[in-house]
Design an enzyme around this catalytic site. Sequence first.
Site: not given
Ligand code: R5P
Length: 290
Positions: A188, A92, A215
């Site tokens: 988001k 990421r 996800d």
């Molecule tokens: C980022 O875009 C990934 O696809 C996940 O949505 C993200 O890493 C989730 O992170 P968290 O659970 O901390 O919101």
Amino acid sequence: MIVGCSNSQKLARKIAKQLKTEFSELIIKHFPDGETYLRFKTSVKNKEVVLVQTLQPKPNDALIELIFAAKTAKELGAKKIILVAPYMAYLRQDKRFHSGECVSNKIISELLSCADQVITIDPHLHRIKKLSEIFKTKTTALSANKTIAEYIQKNHSKAIIVGPDEESYQWAETIAEQIKSHAVILRKKRYSSRTVRIKVKQNIEWKGKTIVIVDDIISTGHTVIEPIKQLQKYGVKKIVCICVHGLFAEDALLQLKKLGIEIISTNTIQNPVAKIDVSRMIAEGLRKSK
Ligand code: R5P
């Protein structure tokens, strides 16, 4: 020979069983000052060695262990070294978001390129499109979509699939297509690691429906907690939340359970809700990569 590193002993055993091949553990200890000690239990000489190590929890220790193992196996005469990192950490961090920041995905991929091949599952690719853009060795990216879709088909066949952010379409749309349902992709806005804003669309008949949120990663859980809370207000029948990689940082799993939803992940990372097994697809990937 399949070698189970410290984060993936159980998964590595399963892969070896699927492939009906030799399994060996790695001896890992930590010196009193925190440094890593590593020793192969079985000779690797002239063997094709598959090191299985997911890069969560403790990603930094897990990475050092993997690099030590790959380089040592090479020194000890292994014929070929394949790294299976079901969850690839640091992907990421694919951009210098602020001046002076480290673009860690590139550095990590260069370090792991000490192996002859790297296999991973659903790597988080956003600004780069292919692992080959950052790795200097052969890479294979497998996807758990089919395995997750089979689980949903069996247990929640009438569900609406929801992707919590724009990037999640890669999982949500493919899975929806496979179970012959449709996917709703939300938007988001992320303000920090722990603060996100997501608005659930109101022009959809949510009432009485089973919703499966999918996800790739759940870390702090906020990306899924936001839509879950809103969907609960719309009178849905049931919410199931499925991810490929269940990192569940801090108390994320507890926070999710408090919402009274069903939460499931694959076993790319060992955790208490890792019910979808990826060992067969990894074994298949290894067979094909021969
Ligand atoms: C980022 O875009 C990934 O696809 C996940 O949505 C993200 O890493 C989730 O992170 P968290 O659970 O901390 O919101």
